[in-house]
Design a protein around this motif. Structure first.
Motif, PDB file in Angstrom:
ATOM      1  N   PRO A   8       0.717  -1.285   0.081  1.00 28.58           N
ATOM      2  CA  PRO A   8       0.052   0.156   0.017  1.00 28.58           C
ATOM      3  C   PRO A   8       1.004   1.382   0.054  1.00 28.58           C
ATOM      4  O   PRO A   8       1.967   1.454   0.423  1.00 28.58           O
ATOM      5  CB  PRO A   8      -0.689  -0.104   1.084  1.00 28.58           C
ATOM      6  CG  PRO A   8      -0.810  -1.410   1.595  1.00 28.58           C
ATOM      7  CD  PRO A   8       0.582  -1.940   1.196  1.00 28.58           C
ATOM      8  N   ARG A   9       0.314   1.998  -0.940  1.00 32.95           N
ATOM      9  CA  ARG A   9       1.106   3.437  -0.765  1.00 32.95           C
ATOM     10  C   ARG A   9       1.015   4.174   0.488  1.00 32.95           C
ATOM     11  O   ARG A   9      -0.051   4.258   0.952  1.00 32.95           O
ATOM     12  CB  ARG A   9       0.561   4.237  -1.939  1.00 32.95           C
ATOM     13  CG  ARG A   9       1.304   5.594  -2.027  1.00 32.95           C
ATOM     14  CD  ARG A   9       1.003   6.250  -3.399  1.00 32.95           C
ATOM     15  NE  ARG A   9      -0.598   6.747  -3.492  1.00 32.95           N
ATOM     16  CZ  ARG A   9      -0.758   7.869  -2.898  1.00 32.95           C
ATOM     17  NH1 ARG A   9       0.027   8.846  -2.664  1.00 32.95           N
ATOM     18  NH2 ARG A   9      -2.393   8.227  -3.122  1.00 32.95           N
ATOM     19  N   ARG A  10       2.097   4.746   1.142  1.00 28.05           N
ATOM     20  CA  ARG A  10       2.050   5.534   2.182  1.00 28.05           C
ATOM     21  C   ARG A  10       1.770   6.821   1.897  1.00 28.05           C
ATOM     22  O   ARG A  10       2.225   7.604   1.233  1.00 28.05           O
ATOM     23  CB  ARG A  10       3.437   5.630   2.891  1.00 28.05           C
ATOM     24  CG  ARG A  10       3.341   6.156   4.269  1.00 28.05           C
ATOM     25  CD  ARG A  10       4.870   6.361   4.781  1.00 28.05           C
ATOM     26  NE  ARG A  10       5.413   5.025   5.166  1.00 28.05           N
ATOM     27  CZ  ARG A  10       5.020   4.253   6.053  1.00 28.05           C
ATOM     28  NH1 ARG A  10       4.214   4.804   7.179  1.00 28.05           N
ATOM     29  NH2 ARG A  10       5.673   2.927   6.370  1.00 28.05           N
ATOM     30  N   ALA A  14      -2.250  14.578   5.992  1.00 30.24           N
ATOM     31  CA  ALA A  14      -3.253  15.171   5.553  1.00 30.24           C
ATOM     32  C   ALA A  14      -4.390  14.411   4.727  1.00 30.24           C
ATOM     33  O   ALA A  14      -5.592  14.422   4.865  1.00 30.24           O
ATOM     34  CB  ALA A  14      -2.806  16.668   5.120  1.00 30.24           C
ATOM     35  N   GLU A  15      -3.765  13.860   3.724  1.00 26.96           N
ATOM     36  CA  GLU A  15      -4.438  13.103   2.668  1.00 26.96           C
ATOM     37  C   GLU A  15      -5.134  11.572   3.491  1.00 26.96           C
ATOM     38  O   GLU A  15      -6.080  11.342   3.206  1.00 26.96           O
ATOM     39  CB  GLU A  15      -3.665  12.486   1.554  1.00 26.96           C
ATOM     40  CG  GLU A  15      -4.194  11.976   0.594  1.00 26.96           C
ATOM     41  CD  GLU A  15      -3.483  11.471  -0.540  1.00 26.96           C
ATOM     42  OE1 GLU A  15      -3.698  10.596  -1.573  1.00 26.96           O
ATOM     43  OE2 GLU A  15      -2.156  12.097  -0.859  1.00 26.96           O
ATOM     44  N   LEU A  21     -11.739  10.455   7.266  1.00 24.79           N
ATOM     45  CA  LEU A  21     -13.113  11.272   7.347  1.00 24.79           C
ATOM     46  C   LEU A  21     -14.315  10.721   6.328  1.00 24.79           C
ATOM     47  O   LEU A  21     -15.463  10.456   6.679  1.00 24.79           O
ATOM     48  CB  LEU A  21     -12.856  12.758   7.284  1.00 24.79           C
ATOM     49  CG  LEU A  21     -12.060  13.472   8.390  1.00 24.79           C
ATOM     50  CD1 LEU A  21     -11.864  14.683   8.098  1.00 24.79           C
ATOM     51  CD2 LEU A  21     -12.782  13.141   9.735  1.00 24.79           C
ATOM     52  N   ASP A  22     -13.653  10.609   5.178  1.00 28.03           N
ATOM     53  CA  ASP A  22     -14.650  10.006   4.099  1.00 28.03           C
ATOM     54  C   ASP A  22     -15.261   8.607   4.598  1.00 28.03           C
ATOM     55  O   ASP A  22     -16.677   8.342   4.474  1.00 28.03           O
ATOM     56  CB  ASP A  22     -14.083   9.868   2.840  1.00 28.03           C
ATOM     57  CG  ASP A  22     -13.805  11.368   2.291  1.00 28.03           C
ATOM     58  OD1 ASP A  22     -14.263  12.334   2.597  1.00 28.03           O
ATOM     59  OD2 ASP A  22     -12.773  11.381   1.202  1.00 28.03           O
ATOM     60  N   TYR A  53      -6.520   6.434  16.691  1.00 35.80           N
ATOM     61  CA  TYR A  53      -6.466   7.305  17.753  1.00 35.80           C
ATOM     62  C   TYR A  53      -5.374   8.412  17.608  1.00 35.80           C
ATOM     63  O   TYR A  53      -5.780   9.430  18.204  1.00 35.80           O
ATOM     64  CB  TYR A  53      -6.308   6.333  19.105  1.00 35.80           C
ATOM     65  CG  TYR A  53      -7.698   5.706  19.393  1.00 35.80           C
ATOM     66  CD1 TYR A  53      -8.429   6.389  20.400  1.00 35.80           C
ATOM     67  CD2 TYR A  53      -7.654   4.473  19.027  1.00 35.80           C
ATOM     68  CE1 TYR A  53      -9.555   5.813  20.556  1.00 35.80           C
ATOM     69  CE2 TYR A  53      -8.969   3.812  19.398  1.00 35.80           C
ATOM     70  CZ  TYR A  53      -9.726   4.445  20.360  1.00 35.80           C
ATOM     71  OH  TYR A  53     -10.991   3.795  20.951  1.00 35.80           O
ATOM     72  N   ASN A  54      -4.270   8.190  17.301  1.00 34.96           N
ATOM     73  CA  ASN A  54      -3.270   9.300  16.967  1.00 34.96           C
ATOM     74  C   ASN A  54      -3.605  10.431  16.476  1.00 34.96           C
ATOM     75  O   ASN A  54      -3.546  11.659  16.777  1.00 34.96           O
ATOM     76  CB  ASN A  54      -2.051   8.674  16.408  1.00 34.96           C
ATOM     77  CG  ASN A  54      -0.939   9.598  16.469  1.00 34.96           C
ATOM     78  OD1 ASN A  54      -0.630  10.411  17.189  1.00 34.96           O
ATOM     79  ND2 ASN A  54      -0.425   9.797  15.110  1.00 34.96           N
ATOM     80  N   TYR A  55      -4.436  10.121  15.208  1.00 32.38           N
ATOM     81  CA  TYR A  55      -4.977  11.268  14.197  1.00 32.38           C
ATOM     82  C   TYR A  55      -6.153  11.923  14.960  1.00 32.38           C
ATOM     83  O   TYR A  55      -6.535  13.130  14.871  1.00 32.38           O
ATOM     84  CB  TYR A  55      -5.582  10.494  12.977  1.00 32.38           C
ATOM     85  CG  TYR A  55      -4.589  10.211  12.088  1.00 32.38           C
ATOM     86  CD1 TYR A  55      -2.928  10.625  12.141  1.00 32.38           C
ATOM     87  CD2 TYR A  55      -4.946   9.955  10.811  1.00 32.38           C
ATOM     88  CE1 TYR A  55      -2.188  10.267  11.465  1.00 32.38           C
ATOM     89  CE2 TYR A  55      -3.876   9.419   9.875  1.00 32.38           C
ATOM     90  CZ  TYR A  55      -2.534   9.684  10.249  1.00 32.38           C
ATOM     91  OH  TYR A  55      -1.653   9.420   9.552  1.00 32.38           O
TER      92      TYR A  55
END
Length: 220
Positions: A8-10, A14-15, A21-22, A53-55
């Motif tokens: 998976p791409r890191r 922000a992205e 959220l979506d 949780y960090n976010y």
């Protein structure tokens, strides 16, 4: 030949937050706030629960982030509808159309904003109250300029009643009416019902019509 990297791409933070959220908003809209867990959100996004949780801190903060996007988007639409109107009656009509267009274009956002499983107290309830206060202030600023306008003691109640009627009609439309009626047709039918009141003139000597909702509580 070198093997192709299929990991998976890191994503930048922000992205990744916007992606989260979506996904979270879709889950909240489908199942309701009370039924969704942070484990489910993390699994659906494809991140670890500690990273989630960090976010966002916890489920309440995650929901508030979704709620903030939704409320801001709807208030922006209503504000634009009022600001571009030539008179308060037209502003109310265009705001009603904007409200239904928002619900029609983004059912998930509507369901997040009007989730019946939300807690009745605490920070989420405070933010819902703040959003409704902004929307009610916008409606009240238009009603205040009509002639005759509701008296000062009755004005907030009338604004609240009109907004509540629109919200109730939207709930009905999503549940029972969307198969037979478009959002635009439903909005226009409601406008026709209340048109005599919205067609009243601007009170002589009234200040320039310029709605400006009160800001809600700061979001984190």
């Amino acid at each position: 030949m070198a093997a192709r990297d299929t990991s998976p791409r890191r994503l930048p933070r922000a992205e990744r937050e916007q992606q989260t959220l979506d996904v979270a908003q879709a889950l909240f809209a489908q199942h309701g706030y009370a039924a969704v867990t942070m484990d489910e959100v993390a699994a659906a996004v494809g991140v670890t629960k500690p990273l989630l949780y960090n976010y966002f801190g916890n489920k309440e903060r995650l929901y508030l982030a979704c709620l903030g996007r939704t409320a801001d988007a709807l208030i922006a639409r209503l504000t634009t509808a009022f600001a571009e109107a030539s008179d308060p009656g037209e502003g109310l009509r265009e705001a009603l159309r904007a409200f239904f267009a928002f619900v029609d274009s983004d059912r998930a956002s509507w369901q997040v904003l009007y989730d019946e499983t939300l807690p009745t107290g605490g920070e989420i309830a405070d933010h819902i109250d703040a959003y409704r206060g902004q929307a009610t202030d916008l409606v009240g600023s238009a009603l205040r300029h009509l002639d005759p306008a509701p008296g000062p003691a009755l004005l907030p109640g009338m604004a609240h009643a009109l907004l509540g009627a629109v919200e109730a009609l939207c709930r009905w439309w999503i549940r029972d009416g969307a198969g037979d009626l478009s959002a635009a047709a439903t909005a226009d039918a409601f406008i026709a019902l209340v048109r005599p009141g919205l067609a009243r003139g601007v009170r002589e000597g009234a200040p320039t019509f310029s709605p400006s909702p009160n800001p809600g509580p700061a979001r984190t």
